[in-house]
Design a protein around this motif. Sequence first.
Motif, PDB file in Angstrom:
ATOM      1  N   ALA A  57      20.629  -7.769  27.673  1.00  0.00           N
ATOM      2  CA  ALA A  57      20.728  -6.641  26.736  1.00  0.00           C
ATOM      3  C   ALA A  57      20.380  -7.088  25.323  1.00  0.00           C
ATOM      4  O   ALA A  57      19.614  -6.420  24.617  1.00  0.00           O
ATOM      5  N   ALA A  58      20.931  -8.220  24.925  1.00  0.00           N
ATOM      6  CA  ALA A  58      20.620  -8.750  23.588  1.00  0.00           C
ATOM      7  C   ALA A  58      19.150  -9.122  23.482  1.00  0.00           C
ATOM      8  O   ALA A  58      18.504  -8.886  22.454  1.00  0.00           O
ATOM      9  N   GLY A  59      18.599  -9.685  24.546  1.00  0.00           N
ATOM     10  CA  GLY A  59      17.203 -10.093  24.541  1.00  0.00           C
ATOM     11  C   GLY A  59      16.224  -8.943  24.470  1.00  0.00           C
ATOM     12  O   GLY A  59      15.104  -9.100  23.984  1.00  0.00           O
ATOM     13  N   LEU A  60      16.629  -7.786  24.954  1.00  0.00           N
ATOM     14  CA  LEU A  60      15.761  -6.608  24.856  1.00  0.00           C
ATOM     15  C   LEU A  60      15.650  -6.108  23.430  1.00  0.00           C
ATOM     16  O   LEU A  60      14.622  -5.560  23.038  1.00  0.00           O
ATOM     17  N   VAL A  61      16.703  -6.288  22.649  1.00  0.00           N
ATOM     18  CA  VAL A  61      16.779  -5.665  21.331  1.00  0.00           C
ATOM     19  C   VAL A  61      16.543  -6.642  20.179  1.00  0.00           C
ATOM     20  O   VAL A  61      15.751  -6.358  19.275  1.00  0.00           O
ATOM     21  N   LEU A  62      17.232  -7.774  20.205  1.00  0.00           N
ATOM     22  CA  LEU A  62      17.212  -8.656  19.032  1.00  0.00           C
ATOM     23  C   LEU A  62      15.853  -9.289  18.709  1.00  0.00           C
ATOM     24  O   LEU A  62      15.451  -9.269  17.538  1.00  0.00           O
ATOM     25  N   PRO A  63      15.128  -9.852  19.666  1.00  0.00           N
ATOM     26  CA  PRO A  63      13.849 -10.473  19.286  1.00  0.00           C
ATOM     27  C   PRO A  63      12.849  -9.506  18.646  1.00  0.00           C
ATOM     28  O   PRO A  63      12.308  -9.809  17.577  1.00  0.00           O
ATOM     29  N   PRO A  64      12.605  -8.319  19.232  1.00  0.00           N
ATOM     30  CA  PRO A  64      11.664  -7.426  18.548  1.00  0.00           C
ATOM     31  C   PRO A  64      12.216  -6.867  17.236  1.00  0.00           C
ATOM     32  O   PRO A  64      11.465  -6.613  16.299  1.00  0.00           O
ATOM     33  N   LEU A  65      13.532  -6.712  17.153  1.00  0.00           N
ATOM     34  CA  LEU A  65      14.137  -6.186  15.936  1.00  0.00           C
ATOM     35  C   LEU A  65      14.009  -7.171  14.780  1.00  0.00           C
ATOM     36  O   LEU A  65      13.719  -6.777  13.648  1.00  0.00           O
ATOM     37  N   THR A  66      14.192  -8.454  15.079  1.00  0.00           N
ATOM     38  CA  THR A  66      14.118  -9.472  14.030  1.00  0.00           C
ATOM     39  C   THR A  66      12.708 -10.016  13.838  1.00  0.00           C
ATOM     40  O   THR A  66      12.424 -10.634  12.817  1.00  0.00           O
TER      41      THR A  66
END
Length: 121
Positions: A57-66
Motif C-alpha cells: 500500500a505504501a509502495g503504491l502511493v509514496l514513490p510516485p508522490l515523492t
Amino acid sequence: MNVAYWIVAALLAAFYLYAGGIKVLRTQEQLRPMMGWVDRIPMPVVRIVGTLEVLGAAGLVLPPLTGIAPWLAVAAATGLVLIQVGGIAVHVSRGEARMTGLNIALLAAAAAAAWLGTTWL
C-alpha cells in the motif's frame, strides 16, 4: 493515465492498509470470523502477508508522490498481484473456489495499477 493510476492506487492502498493492518495487529481468534484460512496458515506467515500488504500500500502511493524511485510503485503493484495469486491458491486448496471473486478483482486492479504505473516511468 495519471489520474486513472491515482484512483486505482488510492483504492488499493486503502484496502491493503486496512486488510494488512488487521493481519498484523489482530490475534488468530479475532481474524478467524473474517478469514477462516488463518487456521491452516501459521500466524507468523499471516503476519508476514499483512506486513507485505501494508508495504505494498505504501509502495503504491509514496514513490510516485515523492518522486523518489517511482518504479517502486510498479514493483509494489506486481507484489500485490502475487499476493492475490497466493490468496486464490489458498482458497482453491480449501475447496473455496467460489470465494475467489474478491481476490480476482484485487488481482485485476493491482495488474491495472502496474500497467498504469509504467506510463509515467
